[in-house]
Design a protein around this motif. Structure first.
Motif, PDB file in Angstrom:
ATOM      1  N   GLU A   1       0.832  -1.205   0.000  1.00 44.38           N
ATOM      2  CA  GLU A   1       0.000   0.000   0.000  1.00 44.38           C
ATOM      3  C   GLU A   1       0.864   1.253   0.000  1.00 44.38           C
ATOM      4  OE1 GLU A   1      -3.407   2.276   2.706  1.00 44.38           O
ATOM      5  OE2 GLU A   1      -2.865   0.196   3.168  1.00 44.38           O
ATOM      6  N   PHE A   2       0.449   2.208  -0.815  1.00 49.88           N
ATOM      7  CA  PHE A   2       1.112   3.508  -0.870  1.00 49.88           C
ATOM      8  C   PHE A   2       0.058   4.543  -1.241  1.00 49.88           C
ATOM      9  CE2 PHE A   2       3.455   6.975  -2.875  1.00 49.88           C
ATOM     10  CZ  PHE A   2       4.549   7.140  -2.038  1.00 49.88           C
ATOM     11  N   GLU A   3      -0.276   5.423  -0.299  1.00 54.15           N
ATOM     12  CA  GLU A   3      -1.258   6.493  -0.521  1.00 54.15           C
ATOM     13  C   GLU A   3      -2.601   5.955  -1.025  1.00 54.15           C
ATOM     14  OE1 GLU A   3      -0.924   9.637   0.364  1.00 54.15           O
ATOM     15  OE2 GLU A   3       1.131   9.331   1.097  1.00 54.15           O
ATOM     16  N   GLY A   4      -3.032   4.833  -0.463  1.00 55.52           N
ATOM     17  CA  GLY A   4      -4.336   4.285  -0.814  1.00 55.52           C
ATOM     18  C   GLY A   4      -4.354   3.421  -2.056  1.00 55.52           C
ATOM     19  N   TYR A   5      -3.222   3.280  -2.724  1.00 53.23           N
ATOM     20  CA  TYR A   5      -3.097   2.416  -3.901  1.00 53.23           C
ATOM     21  C   TYR A   5      -2.145   1.280  -3.556  1.00 53.23           C
ATOM     22  CZ  TYR A   5      -5.205   6.318  -6.450  1.00 53.23           C
ATOM     23  OH  TYR A   5      -6.053   7.309  -6.881  1.00 53.23           O
TER      24      TYR A   5
END
Length: 274
Positions: free
Chosen positions: A231-235
């Protein structure tokens, strides 16, 4: 020009990463979010709060394929030695064309069209022997410094005008000596040709060649054959399954925040909409 806040810069960089991820999935290419971006993903589930950096790495074959694809598209601007003359970096940058970055360095040698970007680093093969890695790293660093120092006045880059002027005077004789052997293109070709000496397909170790003189810049090639999504910034984006090994190598106790006075970006730019 309209200046951009940190949160705006982060969103634009994130959009570029989403675009790269889509292309890689469509073309069966592997990449890994890496360096501080991976640290941010694991520790913060997104950007390191005080930074706007996004880095990805790719083994050379997939890197070359991605660069070829990106060079034929115009959604973003690809900056690298194949698309720009006098390009000063050893990796590619995919740039948002509606933004502009202004460096705080004098004689910085930046591309005039530089905007908010994602860095794309190639990973190349290395010899197994640590002594040979050091020898190879010193050779590559010599070529890199030489092409930088024969690119206009970039040998004099500094954060103050006074220091830049002093460097122009003090280091000019070295530049003239280098130019007698070859110009920027000569030294750049030396670097690019030598970067392929150890094919990644038959190398047990790899790294981005600008960083291999540092212990944290050399990795088992096998790390880049097994990927997960994180996960990274909701993606969710791709990285290596061995992310803990990498982060421990580079940052030690990586879940521990640095002191307050170190919680600041090391970027050299101010960002604007054009």
């Amino acid at each position: 020009m309209e200046s951009l806040e940190l949160k705006q810069v982060k969103q634009i960089a994130l959009d570029i990463l989403i675009y790269i991820d889509k292309i890689c999935k469509e073309n069966d290419l592997n990449y890994a979010i890496f360096y501080g971006t991976l640290l941010g993903a694991v520790r913060h589930k997104g950007f390191i709060p005080w930074d706007d950096d996004i880095d990805i790495v790719m083994l050379r074959p997939d890197y070359d394929k991605l660069i070829e694809i990106l060079s034929k598209k115009d959604d973003y601007l690809l900056l690298n030695p194949l698309t720009r003359e006098n390009y000063r970096y050893t990796f590619s940058k995919l740039v948002d064309k509606d933004t502009k970055l202004v460096s705080s360095q004098y004689y910085n040698g930046e591309d005039p069209d530089l905007g908010i970007f994602v860095d794309i680093f190639p990973l190349d093969g290395l010899p197994n022997d640590p002594a040979l890695i050091e020898e190879y790293g010193n050779e590559m660093e010599m070529y890199r410094v030489n092409f930088m120092d024969t690119l206009g006045n970039t040998y004099a880059r500094s954060f103050t005008k006074w220091k830049s002027l002093v460097k122009r005077v003090m280091r000019k004789p070295r530049q003239m000596k280098l130019l007698k052997q070859g110009n920027f293109n000569y030294w750049r070709k030396k670097y690019d040709d030598s970067s392929l000496r150890y094919p990644i397909e038959s190398s047990q170790k790899c790294g981005h060649l600008e960083y291999i003189l540092f212990k944290r810049g050399v990795f088992p090639t096998a790390w880049f054959s097994d990927f997960i999504e994180i996960e990274f910034e909701g993606y969710r984006f791709q990285t290596i399954k061995n992310f803990d090994d990498f982060l421990s190598l580079c940052y030690g106790d990586y879940m521990k925040l640095p002191p307050i006075d170190e919680q600041q970006s090391n970027h050299l730019y101010k960002a604007y909409y054009k």
